[in-house]
Design an enzyme around this catalytic site. Structure first.
Site, PDB file in Angstrom:
ATOM      1  N   GLU A 119       0.803  -1.229   0.000  1.00 20.82           N
ATOM      2  CA  GLU A 119       0.000   0.000   0.000  1.00 20.82           C
ATOM      3  C   GLU A 119       0.835   1.278   0.000  1.00 20.82           C
ATOM      4  O   GLU A 119       0.497   2.221   0.725  1.00 20.82           O
ATOM      5  CB  GLU A 119      -0.914  -0.037   1.221  1.00 20.82           C
ATOM      6  CG  GLU A 119      -0.209   0.016   2.600  1.00 20.82           C
ATOM      7  CD  GLU A 119       0.160  -1.344   3.168  1.00 20.82           C
ATOM      8  OE1 GLU A 119       0.358  -2.296   2.393  1.00 20.82           O
ATOM      9  OE2 GLU A 119       0.268  -1.451   4.416  1.00 20.82           O
ATOM     10  N   HIS A 126      -8.088  -4.026  -1.186  1.00 23.15           N
ATOM     11  CA  HIS A 126      -7.298  -4.131   0.040  1.00 23.15           C
ATOM     12  C   HIS A 126      -6.237  -3.019   0.111  1.00 23.15           C
ATOM     13  O   HIS A 126      -6.158  -2.287   1.099  1.00 23.15           O
ATOM     14  CB  HIS A 126      -6.645  -5.517   0.105  1.00 23.15           C
ATOM     15  CG  HIS A 126      -5.816  -5.729   1.323  1.00 23.15           C
ATOM     16  ND1 HIS A 126      -6.296  -6.365   2.448  1.00 23.15           N
ATOM     17  CD2 HIS A 126      -4.543  -5.372   1.617  1.00 23.15           C
ATOM     18  CE1 HIS A 126      -5.348  -6.397   3.359  1.00 23.15           C
ATOM     19  NE2 HIS A 126      -4.268  -5.802   2.883  1.00 23.15           N
ATOM     20  N   GLU A 127      -5.441  -2.910  -0.938  1.00 21.49           N
ATOM     21  CA  GLU A 127      -4.363  -1.911  -0.895  1.00 21.49           C
ATOM     22  C   GLU A 127      -4.942  -0.495  -0.830  1.00 21.49           C
ATOM     23  O   GLU A 127      -4.419   0.365  -0.135  1.00 21.49           O
ATOM     24  CB  GLU A 127      -3.414  -2.070  -2.082  1.00 21.49           C
ATOM     25  CG  GLU A 127      -2.781  -3.459  -2.220  1.00 21.49           C
ATOM     26  CD  GLU A 127      -2.231  -4.043  -0.931  1.00 21.49           C
ATOM     27  OE1 GLU A 127      -1.845  -3.285  -0.017  1.00 21.49           O
ATOM     28  OE2 GLU A 127      -2.195  -5.285  -0.816  1.00 21.49           O
ATOM     29  N   HIS A 144      -6.001   0.492   2.653  1.00 19.97           N
ATOM     30  CA  HIS A 144      -4.899   0.930   3.515  1.00 19.97           C
ATOM     31  C   HIS A 144      -4.705   2.452   3.479  1.00 19.97           C
ATOM     32  O   HIS A 144      -4.064   3.009   4.371  1.00 19.97           O
ATOM     33  CB  HIS A 144      -3.593   0.272   3.089  1.00 19.97           C
ATOM     34  CG  HIS A 144      -3.336  -1.070   3.690  1.00 19.97           C
ATOM     35  ND1 HIS A 144      -3.316  -1.282   5.055  1.00 19.97           N
ATOM     36  CD2 HIS A 144      -3.050  -2.267   3.114  1.00 19.97           C
ATOM     37  CE1 HIS A 144      -3.029  -2.567   5.283  1.00 19.97           C
ATOM     38  NE2 HIS A 144      -2.872  -3.192   4.127  1.00 19.97           N
ATOM     39  N   GLU A 176      -3.868  -4.473   9.268  1.00 23.53           N
ATOM     40  CA  GLU A 176      -4.370  -5.486   8.339  1.00 23.53           C
ATOM     41  C   GLU A 176      -5.791  -5.969   8.638  1.00 23.53           C
ATOM     42  O   GLU A 176      -6.535  -6.294   7.718  1.00 23.53           O
ATOM     43  CB  GLU A 176      -3.405  -6.677   8.272  1.00 23.53           C
ATOM     44  CG  GLU A 176      -2.013  -6.313   7.771  1.00 23.53           C
ATOM     45  CD  GLU A 176      -1.981  -5.700   6.368  1.00 23.53           C
ATOM     46  OE1 GLU A 176      -2.986  -5.820   5.637  1.00 23.53           O
ATOM     47  OE2 GLU A 176      -0.950  -5.090   6.019  1.00 23.53           O
ATOM     48  N   ASP A 215       9.085 -10.657   9.150  1.00 22.35           N
ATOM     49  CA  ASP A 215       8.793 -11.364   7.891  1.00 22.35           C
ATOM     50  C   ASP A 215       8.553 -12.851   8.105  1.00 22.35           C
ATOM     51  O   ASP A 215       7.788 -13.478   7.378  1.00 22.35           O
ATOM     52  CB  ASP A 215       9.973 -11.264   6.917  1.00 22.35           C
ATOM     53  CG  ASP A 215      10.092  -9.874   6.328  1.00 22.35           C
ATOM     54  OD1 ASP A 215       9.098  -9.138   6.373  1.00 22.35           O
ATOM     55  OD2 ASP A 215      11.179  -9.563   5.828  1.00 22.35           O
ATOM     56  N   TYR A 266      -4.984 -10.445   9.693  1.00 26.81           N
ATOM     57  CA  TYR A 266      -5.920 -10.151   8.610  1.00 26.81           C
ATOM     58  C   TYR A 266      -7.325 -10.655   8.942  1.00 26.81           C
ATOM     59  O   TYR A 266      -8.284  -9.900   9.023  1.00 26.81           O
ATOM     60  CB  TYR A 266      -5.463 -10.836   7.315  1.00 26.81           C
ATOM     61  CG  TYR A 266      -4.193 -10.263   6.734  1.00 26.81           C
ATOM     62  CD1 TYR A 266      -4.249  -9.398   5.650  1.00 26.81           C
ATOM     63  CD2 TYR A 266      -2.945 -10.574   7.253  1.00 26.81           C
ATOM     64  CE1 TYR A 266      -3.099  -8.865   5.090  1.00 26.81           C
ATOM     65  CE2 TYR A 266      -1.788 -10.052   6.705  1.00 26.81           C
ATOM     66  CZ  TYR A 266      -1.867  -9.200   5.628  1.00 26.81           C
ATOM     67  OH  TYR A 266      -0.734  -8.672   5.095  1.00 26.81           O
TER      68      TYR A 266
HETATM   69  N1  BES Z   1       0.968  -4.486   3.755  1.00 17.74           N
HETATM   70  C1  BES Z   1       0.724  -5.770   3.210  1.00 17.74           C
HETATM   71  C2  BES Z   1       1.951  -6.477   2.722  1.00 17.74           C
HETATM   72  C3  BES Z   1       3.008  -6.717   3.774  1.00 17.74           C
HETATM   73  C4  BES Z   1       2.666  -7.108   5.047  1.00 17.74           C
HETATM   74  C5  BES Z   1       4.334  -6.564   3.466  1.00 17.74           C
HETATM   75  C6  BES Z   1       3.667  -7.320   6.004  1.00 17.74           C
HETATM   76  C7  BES Z   1       5.311  -6.770   4.401  1.00 17.74           C
HETATM   77  C8  BES Z   1       4.976  -7.145   5.689  1.00 17.74           C
HETATM   78  C9  BES Z   1      -0.284  -5.702   2.073  1.00 17.74           C
HETATM   79  O1  BES Z   1      -1.271  -4.741   2.244  1.00 17.74           O
HETATM   80  C10 BES Z   1      -1.008  -7.015   2.075  1.00 17.74           C
HETATM   81  O2  BES Z   1      -1.622  -7.311   3.049  1.00 17.74           O
HETATM   82  N2  BES Z   1      -0.927  -7.753   0.990  1.00 17.74           N
HETATM   83  C11 BES Z   1      -1.636  -9.007   0.852  1.00 17.74           C
HETATM   84  C12 BES Z   1      -2.929  -8.709   0.162  1.00 17.74           C
HETATM   85  C13 BES Z   1      -4.080  -9.571   0.455  1.00 17.74           C
HETATM   86  C14 BES Z   1      -4.345  -9.855   1.879  1.00 17.74           C
HETATM   87  C15 BES Z   1      -5.327  -9.048  -0.234  1.00 17.74           C
HETATM   88  C16 BES Z   1      -0.746  -9.904   0.040  1.00 17.74           C
HETATM   89  O3  BES Z   1       0.365  -9.472  -0.305  1.00 17.74           O
HETATM   90  O4  BES Z   1      -1.097 -11.025  -0.246  1.00 17.74           O
HETATM   91 ZN    ZN Z   2      -2.563  -5.250   3.846  1.00 12.59          ZN
END
Ligand code: BES
Ligand code: ZN
Length: 630
Positions: free
Chosen positions: A293, A317-318, A321, A340, A397, A405
């Site tokens: 995001e 989703h993005e 955010h 999330e 990570d 979520y």
């Molecule tokens: N902000 C996250 C991606 C992220 C989270 C990167 C933690 C690094 C550390 C992003 O908004 C996200 O949640 N992406 C999901 C999308 C899905 C839940 C719709 C993804 O990447 O799968």
């Molecule tokens: Zn997210």
């Protein structure tokens, strides 16, 4: 009488104070275990970058000037986060605007946190410091791709992924979401490349490879982003558009054409979009996430371009955010659910508004099913079944789960059912507004919720129920069931197929959308016969699907049953796609079967050069391989 009256006044005053504190007049936030920064002493308020992108050496180098707001008059040191940065020199600006060289100490690297960078600023406290530095080619927050790793095969590509704690690998800064700053940047990239940031962006390639950026709103470090490549832009409307490699632009524009409507719907639910433009950058498939995001410019995996808009919940989703996360930010990574969980809830509301409640409910049910599956395998001792785990000492990570979520979104859905949708929406809109551009933790959230929502709905939710959601592992026994009407028929078809009553080619697969197909596949039993797999595949060529989610679900079924026909497609997928959500579980399933381990290692050996450092690190952990030396 008077005594009583004044007592009451004092009491009332006390209550007002309590209420103020509850409403969040900046209560102290818990410290961030993933940063060396000391924001109680000093804070960065602005960053000015001046960087050269060297694609041959795979480095960014130049200067970062940090404007400082000193909070502790005695502090003589500025502590920053860094990872693998080569620091050439540090200067401080005195009261008369002159720069003088100051000392710095770079501590040995901690494997999770990187290196503490201490700058000896002395007294009087400087208004800014300037750091001349260079990133490492292995910077964990950057991926450098050669031309052969792009669609056009003409030009190299580079992009960042700063969340959670990788901004420090390309900028020396206070890498904690508790600190916000504005930024500007001057960048030089090879001529012909378009450079973009999480800022006001150009729509055309510059003649000389120079670009200037300004991000005028204060953001936390994990939202700093940069990318450069052979990119073209196409508008969706006057405030949103798509950047992609030219070869992918038309498909991306068609897939994401609903984005302007998504913005409108979210504004009508939760208040104005505050970031001016909303653009999408479609990255190469090695992008380690589905989406990120980055403000004004979400970074998006091309694996959601399914051809039928069936995976665009990711864009919802993005976009969501832009309210939950980018405006109101988790104070540290233990509080990740505030980003999330809220976002997943809003995402589902956007999907409902655009595509109807049948689709939204199916997506919710699919998420809840995977949460339940994950919880069966996630040991309670890891703390990862809690909305607020203690992550100190662990790599954010490595502990990325669906808990924040789906359990988070489910909790908000629970609140919605208890107080009513209108009341919850009103509170959410207000929350995003009152807390805009601040960082929050669960204590702040709870106090605010109690004071500003639950107080008006006495008896709707008990303190014990809040505790169960916010503090306990697992799923509360009283969690509301979420159902999708369309799925009952699929359960029936699946049973009929498994019992042999119905042949594969008599299933309604061809009429199902992506969500129904996923539900069908994810509900298959652990063990299937080769004949069952073969007839399904023959009937619908599932192995040949272009839908990444369906492919992923099918590969999982195929791997655990040793179905050989998926092998070539699976290998291609693993080599091409670097999205952790797909790749890591696939390697895990392969490694669970001794006869598949060699295949997994070979696939990784072929894929590795194209993977992002974050993906490489997680796959190596699954394969149990020692990290490579280079
Ligand atoms: N902000 C996250 C991606 C992220 C989270 C990167 C933690 C690094 C550390 C992003 O908004 C996200 O949640 N992406 C999901 C999308 C899905 C839940 C719709 C993804 O990447 O799968
Ligand atoms: Zn997210």
């Amino acid at each position: 009488m008077t005594v009583h009256a004044s007592r009451r006044a004092v009491l009332a005053q006390g209550l007002v104070l309590l209420a103020l504190a509850a409403a969040g007049s900046a209560p102290a936030l818990a410290a961030d275990a993933h940063s060396y920064a000391e924001p109680e002493r000093v804070r960065i308020t602005a960053i000015a970058l001046d960087l050269d992108a060297d694609f041959r050496r795979r480095t960014l180098s130049g200067t970062a000037e940090l404007t400082l707001d000193w909070r502790d008059p005695e502090a003589t040191e500025l502590v920053l986060d860094s990872r693998e940065l080569a620091i050439a020199r540090v200067e401080a600006r005195d009261g008369r605007g002159r720069w003088r060289r100051v000392g710095h100490a770079l501590a040995p690297a901690d494997p999770v946190l990187g290196s503490r960078l201490a700058i000896a600023t002395g007294l009087p406290q400087p208004s800014a410091v300037r750091i001349r530095y260079s990133t490492a080619p292995t910077a964990s927050g950057l991926q450098w791709l050669g031309p052969e790793q792009t669609l056009g095969r003409e030009a190299p590509f580079m992009f960042s992924q700063s969340q959670a704690i990788h901004a420090r690998s390309w900028v020396p800064l206070q890498d904690t979401p508790a600190v916000r700053f504005t930024y500007t940047a001057q960048l030089r990239v090879p001529r012909g490349l378009l450079a973009l940031m999480s800022a006001r962006n150009p729509q055309e390639v510059s003649r000389d490879g120079r670009y200037r950026f300004e991000m005028a709103q204060a953001i936390p470090s994990y939202l700093m982003a940069i990318a450069a490549g052979r990119l073209a832009f196409q508008a969706l409307d006057d405030r949103s558009g798509v950047y992609a490699e030219p070869e992918r632009l038309a498909d991306a524009v068609a897939e994401f054409a609903d984005t302007p409507r998504m913005i409108e719907v979210t504004e009508s639910l939760y208040g104005p979009y505050r970031w001016d433009r909303y653009d999408l950058l479609i990255l190469p498939p090695s992008f380690p996430y589905g989406g990120m995001e980055n403000p004004l410019l979400s970074f998006i995996t091309p694996t959601v371009i399914a051809g039928d808009r069936s995976l665009v919940a990711l864009i919802a989703h993005e976009l969501a955010h832009s309210w939950s996360g980018n405006l109101v930010t988790n104070a540290n990574w233990d509080e990740f659910w505030l980003n999330e969980g809220f976002t997943s809830y809003v995402e589902n509301r956007i999907v409902e508004a655009l595509y109807g409640s049948a689709r939204a409910d199916m997506e919710f049910v699919l998420d809840i099913r995977s949460l339940r599956r994950d919880f069966r395998e996630l040991p309670v001792e890891t703390d990862l079944q809690r909305l607020t785990p203690r992550l100190a000492g662990r790599d954010p990570d490595a502990i990325y789960t669906t808990t924040a979520y789906t359990k988070g979104a489910w909790f908000l859905r629970f609140l919605e059912l208890r107080v009513g949708r209108d009341a919850l929406d009103a509170w959410l809109r207000d929350w995003f507004d009152r807390r805009a551009f601040t960082s929050v933790d669960t204590a702040t959230f709870r106090a605010d919720l109690e004071a500003n929502l639950l107080a008006g709905h006495p008896g709707a939710v008990t303190g014990d129920e809040l505790d169960a959601w916010l503090r306990e592992p697992g799923i509360p026994a009283f969690a509301p069931e979420v159902e999708a009407a369309a799925f009952a028929a699929i359960d029936g078809e699946r049973e009929a197929f498994l019992s042999g009553e119905r042949a594969a080619d008599a299933l309604s697969w061809s009429r199902w959308g992506t969500q129904e197909r996923l539900y069908f596949l994810n509900g298959l039993p652990q063990a299937l016969t080769p004949a069952q797999l073969g007839t399904l595949d023959n009937a619908f060529d599932i192995t040949g699907t272009r839908n990444s989610e369906v492919a992923f679900a099918w590969f999982q079924v195929g791997i655990r049953n040793g179905y050989p026909a998926i092998r070539p497609a699976l290998e291609r997928f693993l080599v091409e796609v670097g999205r952790r959500k797909f790749v890591v579980p696939l390697y895990r399933s392969l490694m669970a079967r001794p006869e598949d381990r060699a295949f997994a290692r070979e696939a990784f050996a072929r894929a590795r050069a194209g993977y992002h450092p974050i993906t490489t690190a997680s796959v190596e952990e699954v394969l149990g391989a020692a990290p490579a030396e280079d």
